[in-house]
Design a protein around this motif. Structure first.
Motif, PDB file in Angstrom:
ATOM      1  N   GLU A 259       0.832  -1.212   0.000  1.00 33.29           N
ATOM      2  CA  GLU A 259       0.000   0.000   0.000  1.00 33.29           C
ATOM      3  C   GLU A 259       0.862   1.255   0.000  1.00 33.29           C
ATOM      4  OE1 GLU A 259      -3.816   1.860   2.461  1.00 33.29           O
ATOM      5  OE2 GLU A 259      -2.935  -0.067   3.051  1.00 33.29           O
ATOM      6  N   GLU A 260       1.954   1.249   0.794  1.00 32.45           N
ATOM      7  CA  GLU A 260       2.840   2.415   0.867  1.00 32.45           C
ATOM      8  C   GLU A 260       3.567   2.638  -0.460  1.00 32.45           C
ATOM      9  OE1 GLU A 260       3.908   2.236   5.664  1.00 32.45           O
ATOM     10  OE2 GLU A 260       5.052   1.053   4.223  1.00 32.45           O
ATOM     11  N   ARG A 261       4.015   1.534  -1.100  1.00 25.25           N
ATOM     12  CA  ARG A 261       4.693   1.677  -2.392  1.00 25.25           C
ATOM     13  C   ARG A 261       3.750   2.250  -3.451  1.00 25.25           C
ATOM     14  NH1 ARG A 261       7.297  -3.314  -0.884  1.00 25.25           N
ATOM     15  NH2 ARG A 261       5.651  -4.521  -1.926  1.00 25.25           N
ATOM     16  N   VAL A 262       2.536   1.739  -3.496  1.00 25.47           N
ATOM     17  CA  VAL A 262       1.560   2.208  -4.486  1.00 25.47           C
ATOM     18  C   VAL A 262       1.246   3.687  -4.266  1.00 25.47           C
ATOM     19  CG1 VAL A 262      -0.846   1.993  -5.257  1.00 25.47           C
ATOM     20  CG2 VAL A 262       0.553  -0.058  -4.943  1.00 25.47           C
ATOM     21  N   ALA A 263       1.078   4.086  -2.999  1.00 21.48           N
ATOM     22  CA  ALA A 263       0.754   5.484  -2.683  1.00 21.48           C
ATOM     23  C   ALA A 263       1.895   6.415  -3.080  1.00 21.48           C
ATOM     24  CB  ALA A 263       0.446   5.622  -1.196  1.00 21.48           C
ATOM     25  N   LEU A 264       3.134   5.992  -2.817  1.00 26.49           N
ATOM     26  CA  LEU A 264       4.292   6.806  -3.187  1.00 26.49           C
ATOM     27  C   LEU A 264       4.407   6.941  -4.707  1.00 26.49           C
ATOM     28  CD1 LEU A 264       6.999   5.534  -0.685  1.00 26.49           C
ATOM     29  CD2 LEU A 264       6.283   7.907  -0.952  1.00 26.49           C
ATOM     30  N   PHE A 265       4.159   5.848  -5.415  1.00 26.94           N
ATOM     31  CA  PHE A 265       4.282   5.889  -6.871  1.00 26.94           C
ATOM     32  C   PHE A 265       3.183   6.760  -7.484  1.00 26.94           C
ATOM     33  CE2 PHE A 265       4.384   4.028 -11.220  1.00 26.94           C
ATOM     34  CZ  PHE A 265       5.730   4.275 -11.471  1.00 26.94           C
ATOM     35  N   LYS A 266       2.030   6.758  -6.866  1.00 25.98           N
ATOM     36  CA  LYS A 266       0.936   7.616  -7.346  1.00 25.98           C
ATOM     37  C   LYS A 266       1.339   9.084  -7.282  1.00 25.98           C
ATOM     38  CE  LYS A 266      -3.934   8.773  -6.711  1.00 25.98           C
ATOM     39  NZ  LYS A 266      -5.177   8.523  -5.937  1.00 25.98           N
ATOM     40  N   GLU A 267       1.999   9.462  -6.195  1.00 30.17           N
ATOM     41  CA  GLU A 267       2.455  10.851  -6.051  1.00 30.17           C
ATOM     42  C   GLU A 267       3.462  11.204  -7.144  1.00 30.17           C
ATOM     43  OE1 GLU A 267       3.818  12.202  -2.324  1.00 30.17           O
ATOM     44  OE2 GLU A 267       2.075  11.494  -1.220  1.00 30.17           O
ATOM     45  N   LYS A 268       4.256  10.217  -7.549  1.00 29.49           N
ATOM     46  CA  LYS A 268       5.302  10.479  -8.537  1.00 29.49           C
ATOM     47  C   LYS A 268       4.740  10.588  -9.959  1.00 29.49           C
ATOM     48  CE  LYS A 268       9.744   8.918 -10.240  1.00 29.49           C
ATOM     49  NZ  LYS A 268      10.896   8.041 -10.042  1.00 29.49           N
ATOM     50  N   VAL A 269       3.871   9.649 -10.348  1.00 27.67           N
ATOM     51  CA  VAL A 269       3.443   9.603 -11.755  1.00 27.67           C
ATOM     52  C   VAL A 269       2.142  10.351 -12.023  1.00 27.67           C
ATOM     53  CG1 VAL A 269       4.625   7.427 -12.158  1.00 27.67           C
ATOM     54  CG2 VAL A 269       2.217   7.389 -11.528  1.00 27.67           C
ATOM     55  N   GLY A 270       1.375  10.612 -10.957  1.00 23.87           N
ATOM     56  CA  GLY A 270       0.113  11.342 -11.148  1.00 23.87           C
ATOM     57  C   GLY A 270      -0.833  10.604 -12.081  1.00 23.87           C
ATOM     58  N   TYR A 279       7.478   0.972 -12.755  1.00 25.33           N
ATOM     59  CA  TYR A 279       7.219   0.754 -11.323  1.00 25.33           C
ATOM     60  C   TYR A 279       8.439   0.110 -10.666  1.00 25.33           C
ATOM     61  CZ  TYR A 279       4.635  -0.591  -7.092  1.00 25.33           C
ATOM     62  OH  TYR A 279       4.198  -0.733  -5.783  1.00 25.33           O
ATOM     63  N   LEU A 280       9.000  -0.893 -11.325  1.00 28.53           N
ATOM     64  CA  LEU A 280      10.191  -1.575 -10.795  1.00 28.53           C
ATOM     65  C   LEU A 280      11.387  -0.641 -10.674  1.00 28.53           C
ATOM     66  CD1 LEU A 280      10.386  -5.137 -12.387  1.00 28.53           C
ATOM     67  CD2 LEU A 280      10.767  -4.569  -9.987  1.00 28.53           C
ATOM     68  N   GLN A 281      11.556   0.223 -11.663  1.00 31.83           N
ATOM     69  CA  GLN A 281      12.687   1.157 -11.643  1.00 31.83           C
ATOM     70  C   GLN A 281      12.610   2.096 -10.445  1.00 31.83           C
ATOM     71  OE1 GLN A 281      12.359   2.907 -15.543  1.00 31.83           O
ATOM     72  NE2 GLN A 281      13.811   1.469 -16.474  1.00 31.83           N
ATOM     73  N   ASN A 282      11.402   2.364  -9.985  1.00 28.21           N
ATOM     74  CA  ASN A 282      11.222   3.263  -8.844  1.00 28.21           C
ATOM     75  C   ASN A 282      11.496   2.559  -7.517  1.00 28.21           C
ATOM     76  OD1 ASN A 282      10.259   6.085  -8.267  1.00 28.21           O
ATOM     77  ND2 ASN A 282       8.919   4.943  -6.885  1.00 28.21           N
ATOM     78  N   PHE A 283      11.323   1.239  -7.490  1.00 25.83           N
ATOM     79  CA  PHE A 283      11.548   0.464  -6.262  1.00 25.83           C
ATOM     80  C   PHE A 283      12.550  -0.651  -6.573  1.00 25.83           C
ATOM     81  CE2 PHE A 283       7.151   2.083  -5.983  1.00 25.83           C
ATOM     82  CZ  PHE A 283       7.278   2.871  -4.850  1.00 25.83           C
ATOM     83  N   LYS A 284      13.823  -0.285  -6.550  1.00 27.88           N
ATOM     84  CA  LYS A 284      14.873  -1.194  -7.013  1.00 27.88           C
ATOM     85  C   LYS A 284      15.097  -2.373  -6.065  1.00 27.88           C
ATOM     86  CE  LYS A 284      17.328   2.530  -9.437  1.00 27.88           C
ATOM     87  NZ  LYS A 284      16.538   2.405 -10.632  1.00 27.88           N
ATOM     88  N   ASN A 285      14.559  -2.298  -4.840  1.00 24.18           N
ATOM     89  CA  ASN A 285      14.800  -3.379  -3.873  1.00 24.18           C
ATOM     90  C   ASN A 285      13.696  -4.439  -3.885  1.00 24.18           C
ATOM     91  OD1 ASN A 285      12.907  -1.634  -2.844  1.00 24.18           O
ATOM     92  ND2 ASN A 285      13.583  -1.835  -0.710  1.00 24.18           N
ATOM     93  N   ILE A 286      12.757  -4.387  -4.847  1.00 23.11           N
ATOM     94  CA  ILE A 286      11.726  -5.421  -4.936  1.00 23.11           C
ATOM     95  C   ILE A 286      11.886  -6.212  -6.235  1.00 23.11           C
ATOM     96  CG2 ILE A 286      10.088  -4.080  -3.534  1.00 23.11           C
ATOM     97  CD1 ILE A 286       8.511  -3.541  -6.155  1.00 23.11           C
ATOM     98  N   SER A 287      11.355  -7.431  -6.243  1.00 21.90           N
ATOM     99  CA  SER A 287      11.463  -8.296  -7.417  1.00 21.90           C
ATOM    100  C   SER A 287      10.327  -8.019  -8.393  1.00 21.90           C
ATOM    101  CB  SER A 287      11.405  -9.758  -6.972  1.00 21.90           C
ATOM    102  OG  SER A 287      10.119 -10.033  -6.410  1.00 21.90           O
ATOM    103  N   ALA A 288      10.465  -8.562  -9.611  1.00 24.20           N
ATOM    104  CA  ALA A 288       9.405  -8.408 -10.618  1.00 24.20           C
ATOM    105  C   ALA A 288       8.085  -9.041 -10.157  1.00 24.20           C
ATOM    106  CB  ALA A 288       9.877  -9.009 -11.942  1.00 24.20           C
ATOM    107  N   PRO A 289       8.102 -10.246  -9.549  1.00 19.31           N
ATOM    108  CA  PRO A 289       6.842 -10.815  -9.056  1.00 19.31           C
ATOM    109  C   PRO A 289       6.172  -9.945  -7.988  1.00 19.31           C
ATOM    110  CG  PRO A 289       8.500 -12.530  -9.236  1.00 19.31           C
ATOM    111  CD  PRO A 289       9.201 -11.225  -9.462  1.00 19.31           C
ATOM    112  N   THR A 290       7.004  -9.318  -7.109  1.00 20.10           N
ATOM    113  CA  THR A 290       6.447  -8.427  -6.080  1.00 20.10           C
ATOM    114  C   THR A 290       5.780  -7.217  -6.733  1.00 20.10           C
ATOM    115  OG1 THR A 290       8.090  -9.098  -4.449  1.00 20.10           O
ATOM    116  CG2 THR A 290       6.975  -7.002  -4.050  1.00 20.10           C
ATOM    117  N   ALA A 291       6.430  -6.675  -7.764  1.00 16.41           N
ATOM    118  CA  ALA A 291       5.848  -5.539  -8.491  1.00 16.41           C
ATOM    119  C   ALA A 291       4.516  -5.934  -9.117  1.00 16.41           C
ATOM    120  CB  ALA A 291       6.817  -5.045  -9.567  1.00 16.41           C
ATOM    121  N   SER A 292       4.460  -7.131  -9.695  1.00 17.44           N
ATOM    122  CA  SER A 292       3.211  -7.615 -10.307  1.00 17.44           C
ATOM    123  C   SER A 292       2.115  -7.752  -9.263  1.00 17.44           C
ATOM    124  CB  SER A 292       3.453  -8.969 -10.984  1.00 17.44           C
ATOM    125  OG  SER A 292       4.339  -8.820 -12.069  1.00 17.44           O
TER     126      SER A 292
END
Length: 319
Positions: A259-270, A279-292
């Motif tokens: 939820e926190e990652r999604v909220a932060l990304f929303k602020e960035k991309v509008g 999305y992955l490029q913005n959160f480099k410490n998570i895996s592709a499956p986690t991003a999905s």
């Protein structure tokens, strides 16, 4: 005219350390703390800044006022807190480079406390401690010109914003442009200046560290007065800023949840469309499956709209 100060080796070292900590904070997405922490830090900021000026209200009482509960305290203290809450809630609406906005903020901060809230002084004032005059401010006839020069420096000088914010804070206290409320306004305006480049400062309670080091705060102001330049005060404030950033990293260096990652990304991309790769490029410490999983969760909870399938899939936040 540029206010007098010297960029020392110590100041350069502090600036480098602060820049490094801000980089860590940005990399860990801590520049906008959780809602609960933002509220807690805002309360801490208001309580500390006002306590320096003699206000007796506790963090618990300020929290109660925020929740519109009845509080038993001196009326003047309650008004000071209510005014400060109002100013900090609208902090983003003020332009730190405009004198009119400074006057407007002072008008809110000091409403129902002094007669000429929001107006630069024209009379002469001095700061008295005990029976001794601690600081004789410039003549009331000079205030308007001095403040215009200070804002011109803030807008146009090429020095780093970290340094200029400290210089502004010191010069503001030296000029003492209002009859009352100068201490809390100087601290508030430094926060506002820093926020323009570093969003983390909006909710960073530097004032609580000033309160803890109140004696040195006034000592460095006095030392700068006597030396005729703000170097001692700049060094002091940069040290406190660094300490506040270190405390934030220590207390909040945690893994973000979906939820926190999604909220932060929303602020960035509008409202822009994006793919899983962005999305992955913005959160480099998570895996592709986690991003999905994050994106699927946001779609299932009707936070995101989904377009296309598989590699051509794009997303857009509902506005």
């Amino acid at each position: 005219m540029k206010p007098p100060y010297t960029i020392t080796d110590n100041i350069i070292t502090l600036i480098a350390s602060i820049s490094e900590k801000i980089g860590e904070i940005n990399a860990n997405h801590l520049y906008k703390p959780t809602t609960e922490l933002r509220k807690k830090n805002r309360i801490k900021t208001i309580q500390s800044s006002l306590e320096i000026e003699g206000n007796t209200m506790t963090e618990e009482q300020i929290s109660a006022l925020l929740e519109h509960k009845r509080v038993i305290a001196p009326q003047k203290d309650i008004i000071e807190v209510q005014n400060a809450i109002q100013v900090y809630e609208h902090l983003r609406q003020f332009n730190p480079y405009q004198i009119k906005d400074l006057e407007k903020a002072h008008g809110i901060l000091m409403q129902n406390l002094i007669d000429n809230a929001g107006k630069l002084r024209t009379s002469n004032v001095g700061i008295v401690k005990g029976s001794k005059i601690e600081h004789l401010a410039p003549s009331g006839t000079m205030v308007n010109g001095l403040m215009k020069d200070l804002f011109k420096y803030l807008k146009n000088d090429g020095d780093l914003i970290l340094i200029k914010s400290c210089v502004f804070h010191y010069e503001f206290e030296f000029i003492h442009p209002f009859v009352d409320g100068n201490g809390r306004m100087g601290r508030l305006w430094q926060t506002l200046i820093l926020m323009q480049q570093y969003p983390v400062f909006e909710f960073l309670p530097v004032e609580s560290l000033i309160k803890q080091n109140q004696k040195e705060y006034y000592t460095r102001l006095s030392e700068s007065d006597k030396s005729g330049n703000s170097t001692p005060f700049i060094t002091f404030m940069l040290r406190l800023i660094l300490e506040a950033l270190e405390q934030l990293l220590q207390s909040q260096n945690k893994i973000l949840n979906t939820e926190e990652r999604v909220a932060l990304f929303k602020e960035k991309v509008g409202n822009s469309r994006f793919g899983r790769k962005e999305y992955l490029q913005n959160f480099k410490n998570i895996s592709a499956p986690t991003a999905s999983r994050d994106l699927k969760w946001a779609v299932d909870n009707e936070i995101l709209l989904k377009f296309g399938e598989q590699r051509l899939t794009e997303y857009q936040f509902k506005m």
